[in-house]
Enzyme design. Structure first.
Site, short mmCIF file in Angstrom:
data_model
loop_
_atom_site.label_atom_id
_atom_site.label_comp_id
_atom_site.label_asym_id
_atom_site.label_seq_id
_atom_site.Cartn_x
_atom_site.Cartn_y
_atom_site.Cartn_z
N ASN A 9 0.99 -1.37 0.15
CA ASN A 9 0.14 -0.11 0.17
C ASN A 9 1.02 1.27 -0.08
O ASN A 9 1.37 1.49 0.89
CB ASN A 9 -0.79 -0.40 1.30
CG ASN A 9 -1.71 1.28 1.51
OD1 ASN A 9 -1.78 2.11 0.42
ND2 ASN A 9 -2.30 1.49 2.46
N TRP A 10 0.94 1.82 -1.15
CA TRP A 10 1.94 2.98 -1.14
C TRP A 10 1.55 4.27 -0.53
O TRP A 10 2.07 5.22 -0.47
CB TRP A 10 2.00 3.47 -2.79
CG TRP A 10 2.92 2.32 -3.44
CD1 TRP A 10 3.26 1.21 -3.25
CD2 TRP A 10 3.23 2.68 -4.89
NE1 TRP A 10 4.03 0.66 -4.03
CE2 TRP A 10 4.06 1.43 -5.18
CE3 TRP A 10 3.34 3.55 -5.93
CZ2 TRP A 10 4.66 1.19 -6.64
CZ3 TRP A 10 3.55 3.12 -7.16
CH2 TRP A 10 4.38 2.10 -7.50
N LYS A 11 0.09 4.13 -0.17
CA LYS A 11 -0.55 5.35 0.29
C LYS A 11 -0.49 6.51 -0.65
O LYS A 11 -0.24 6.45 -1.79
CB LYS A 11 -0.03 5.62 1.59
CG LYS A 11 -0.23 4.39 2.78
CD LYS A 11 -0.17 4.67 4.22
CE LYS A 11 -0.30 3.49 4.96
NZ LYS A 11 -0.34 3.83 6.52
N HIS A 94 -9.69 1.10 5.08
CA HIS A 94 -8.44 1.40 5.68
C HIS A 94 -8.72 2.50 6.92
O HIS A 94 -9.56 3.31 6.72
CB HIS A 94 -7.32 1.84 4.84
CG HIS A 94 -5.87 2.04 5.44
ND1 HIS A 94 -5.54 3.00 6.33
CD2 HIS A 94 -5.12 1.12 5.14
CE1 HIS A 94 -4.20 2.61 6.77
NE2 HIS A 94 -3.96 1.75 5.98
N GLU A 96 -7.14 4.87 7.84
CA GLU A 96 -6.87 6.24 7.59
C GLU A 96 -8.35 6.74 6.99
O GLU A 96 -8.68 8.05 7.04
CB GLU A 96 -5.73 6.23 6.65
CG GLU A 96 -4.55 6.17 7.52
CD GLU A 96 -3.30 5.82 6.63
OE1 GLU A 96 -2.25 5.44 7.19
OE2 GLU A 96 -3.53 5.75 5.36
N GLU A 165 -5.20 -4.82 10.62
CA GLU A 165 -4.40 -3.73 11.00
C GLU A 165 -4.68 -2.94 12.28
O GLU A 165 -5.48 -1.76 12.20
CB GLU A 165 -4.44 -2.78 9.61
CG GLU A 165 -4.05 -3.21 8.50
CD GLU A 165 -3.65 -2.12 7.55
OE1 GLU A 165 -2.59 -2.05 6.93
OE2 GLU A 165 -4.49 -1.28 7.28
N GLY A 171 2.03 2.80 10.76
CA GLY A 171 2.92 3.84 10.59
C GLY A 171 3.55 4.26 11.76
O GLY A 171 4.24 5.30 11.85
N SER A 209 2.58 -2.40 10.56
CA SER A 209 4.04 -2.32 10.38
C SER A 209 4.83 -3.62 10.31
O SER A 209 6.00 -3.83 10.72
CB SER A 209 4.45 -1.50 11.75
OG SER A 209 3.92 -0.32 11.67
N GLY A 230 3.00 -1.16 4.20
CA GLY A 230 2.92 0.20 3.89
C GLY A 230 4.26 0.69 3.57
O GLY A 230 4.67 0.65 2.54
N GLY A 231 4.91 1.24 4.44
CA GLY A 231 6.31 1.97 4.16
C GLY A 231 7.15 1.02 3.60
O GLY A 231 8.02 1.22 2.80
#
Length: 251
Positions: A9-11, A94, A96, A165, A171, A209, A230-231
């Site tokens: 997930n590049w966000k 998600h 967010e 999640e 994050g 994470s 994610g990251g």
């Protein structure tokens, strides 16, 4: 035995130049016969990544999808539009989106239904906040979130992907221990089993994470079928290391 699934997930990250380098590196490093792999990219880059993935095993995913088919919904992107770009997966619910855009359990279920109607697999995100975990409400929260999706999509619930999640681990660098993650995954597996005789088809991903250092220990758990990354999905070496760990295991 189904293969693990690793979805990046590049966000809201990326650029034409950076995407080109990242996708080429990932495609070039994918192991033969490994796990299933997808990248969920910002909508403006769907066409670029569709071209870059070419005929590789890398699948394309979107980060959201509208609950509506078409019409006066400025800024929305429909499942049919995504389908035209070869999108295989769409993230829905998600944390967010739930937090910053006020998405309810019902809306998440409706988005999942819209994706399924056009052959797109929704990655349904569930998870509790730190306050909810400390209050002992983890199981209550995730079961409520999943129940809404099951209620609206029960006839085809075996076609979804679930991603646990924990909000407190997204994050933040904090990660649920493999045992904590497995405990929640087992609860979700039981809920799916009660809803469909084909629950074994459903991938349940962990997404708080997960990184190159902890992926193997998380993926070793019996009910963790992969990861929503994610990251680490923005760094080809780290993403490929997670893919390698998943390819060495089986869901």
């Amino acid at each position: 035995m189904k293969k693990k699934l690793i979805a990046g997930n590049w966000k809201m990250n990326g650029s034409i130049e950076a995407n080109d380098r990242l996708v080429r590196d990932v495609v070039g490093g994918l192991p033969e016969g490994g796990c299933q792999v997808a990248v969920c990219v910002p909508a403006p880059y769907l066409a670029q990544v569709q071209m870059l993935r070419h005929h590789s095993a890398l699948e394309l995913g979107a980060q959201d999808v509208s609950a509506h088919e078409q019409g006066a919904f400025t800024g929305e992107v429909s499942a049919l539009m995504l389908k035209e770009f070869g999108v295989r997966y769409a993230i829905v619910g998600h944390s967010e989106r739930r937090q910053y855009h006020g998405e309810s359990d019902t809306l998440v279920a409706e988005k999942a239904r819209a994706a399924l109607a056009h052959g797109i697999t929704p990655i349904v995100c569930l998870g509790e906040t730190l306050q909810e975990r400390e209050a002992g409400r983890t199981e209550e929260v995730v079961k409520r979130q999943l129940a809404a999706v099951i209620h609206l999509n029960g006839h085809c619930i075996s076609e979804i992907v679930v991603a646990y999640e924990p909000v407190w681990a997204i994050g933040t660098g904090r990660t649920a221990t493999p045992e904590q993650a497995q405990q929640v995954h087992a609860v979700l597996r039981a809920q799916l089993h009660a809803a469909t005789p084909h629950s074994e088809r459903v991938h349940i991903l962990y997404g708080g994470s997960m990184n190159a250092a902890n992926a193997a220990s998380l993926l070793a758990q019996p009910d963790i079928d992969g990861g929503l990354i994610g990251g680490a999905s923005l760094k080809s070496a780290d993403f490929l290391q997670i893919i390698s760990a998943a390819s060495a295991a089986r869901a």
